[in-house]
Write an enzyme that holds these catalytic residues in place. Sequence first.
Site, PDB file in Angstrom:
ATOM      1  N   HIS A 258       0.773  -1.197   0.032  1.00  0.00           N
ATOM      2  CA  HIS A 258       0.068   0.019   0.047  1.00  0.00           C
ATOM      3  C   HIS A 258       0.907   1.116   0.171  1.00  0.00           C
ATOM      4  O   HIS A 258       1.820   1.163   0.496  1.00  0.00           O
ATOM      5  CB  HIS A 258      -0.913  -0.071   1.137  1.00  0.00           C
ATOM      6  CG  HIS A 258      -2.135   0.903   1.284  1.00  0.00           C
ATOM      7  ND1 HIS A 258      -2.062   2.421   1.532  1.00  0.00           N
ATOM      8  CD2 HIS A 258      -3.244   0.746   0.780  1.00  0.00           C
ATOM      9  CE1 HIS A 258      -3.058   2.800   1.297  1.00  0.00           C
ATOM     10  NE2 HIS A 258      -3.983   2.213   0.971  1.00  0.00           N
ATOM     11  N   ASP A 313      -7.679  -5.235   0.170  1.00  0.00           N
ATOM     12  CA  ASP A 313      -8.227  -5.785  -1.003  1.00  0.00           C
ATOM     13  C   ASP A 313      -7.782  -7.496  -1.240  1.00  0.00           C
ATOM     14  O   ASP A 313      -8.493  -8.206  -1.837  1.00  0.00           O
ATOM     15  CB  ASP A 313      -7.870  -5.421  -2.309  1.00  0.00           C
ATOM     16  CG  ASP A 313      -8.389  -3.947  -2.628  1.00  0.00           C
ATOM     17  OD1 ASP A 313      -9.166  -3.568  -2.550  1.00  0.00           O
ATOM     18  OD2 ASP A 313      -7.257  -3.011  -2.998  1.00  0.00           O
TER      19      ASP A 313
END
EC number: 2.3.3.16
Length: 377
Positions: A258, A313
């Site tokens: 991320h 996700d």
Amino acid sequence: MSQISRGLEDVLIKTTSLTFIDGIHGVLRYRGYDINDLVEHSSYEELIYLMLYGELPSQKQLSELKAKINESYDVPEQVINIIYSLPRNCDVIGIMESAFGIMASIYNPKWDRTKDRDVAIGIIAKTATVTANAFRAKEGLKPKIPRPSSSYSRSFLEASFDKEVSDIEAKVMDSALILYTDHEVPASTTAGLVASSTLSDMYSCIVAALAALKGPLHGGAAEEAFKQFVEIGSPEKVEEWFKTNIIEGKKRLMGFGHRVYKTYDPRAKIFKRLADELTKNNKEGRRYFEIAERLEKLGVDTFSPKGIYPNTDFYSGIVFYSLGFPIYMYTALFALARTLGWLAHFIEYVEEQHRLIRPRALYIGPEYKEYVPIDKR
């Protein structure tokens, strides 16, 4: 060239009281409330009120908000017509862009701080209708408008599927919406903010945000992560797949890493718990969960020294699959949740710190070239 920030990384473009992120310690808060507390104790409707009005609602305020949502599910006939007139192989986010483009033309609401939040609540309700019917159209089902129920999440699921929705399914959907509601100013929020800075209407700003979300480097990550699990097929094949594709093949492990978090994404921890709970009585879902668990361990062992951990996700696709949605819907479900975050940011920017977003580019072309007429070139 030192003036250029590729990808606008760490460039501050606004102040916000909406979302706080501590990427080092894995903290996410909305309006000061920890994401774990909100998922555990709150409802999505309470979060809608919190994000739009700044405080958690009283029972009376919550009832009034729910009434506004229940009154706003209907969409113009042209919206349903366009959704069902498009080929069934159309991309769902593209369908949503078309629907919101039509509503931008029909409604075209002007910015007015006495009405902005009511407009936003109406858009949130209509997003459920658009998302559910985009799914139904692709599945060959007849149009269905969400009906008032005990929650926004239940109304959405009941409009999507022709079946009774269990309490656990409604609660998990509610949690997923909360988890995906906002994350400061990623690409889609930034795109919508640029549109809102021109004072374009909120429906058009949603179209701008959807266009950015559609890209595989942003909204499509949950779909790509789940496709990995499908490709692996069974828990026993995880190690071989990881070695061949990630270590030797140098492919990216989807659902890992991320831009902000350098530790385990707090949303991913909750999505993992939800996936575990939802798949206990779902054989196929459980298989994917076990694949994901094994893959997660290999990924963490390999990449955690570089600050790369599972993001939101990685497990969310398993949750959406277990609720009954096909892979092509995962980005649309992300959009359904993120609509609230987008709208809250648009309102915050326009009402509190409005200025046209107009960056500059550093010119690196030739200094001067003499024009040559076409007959002499």
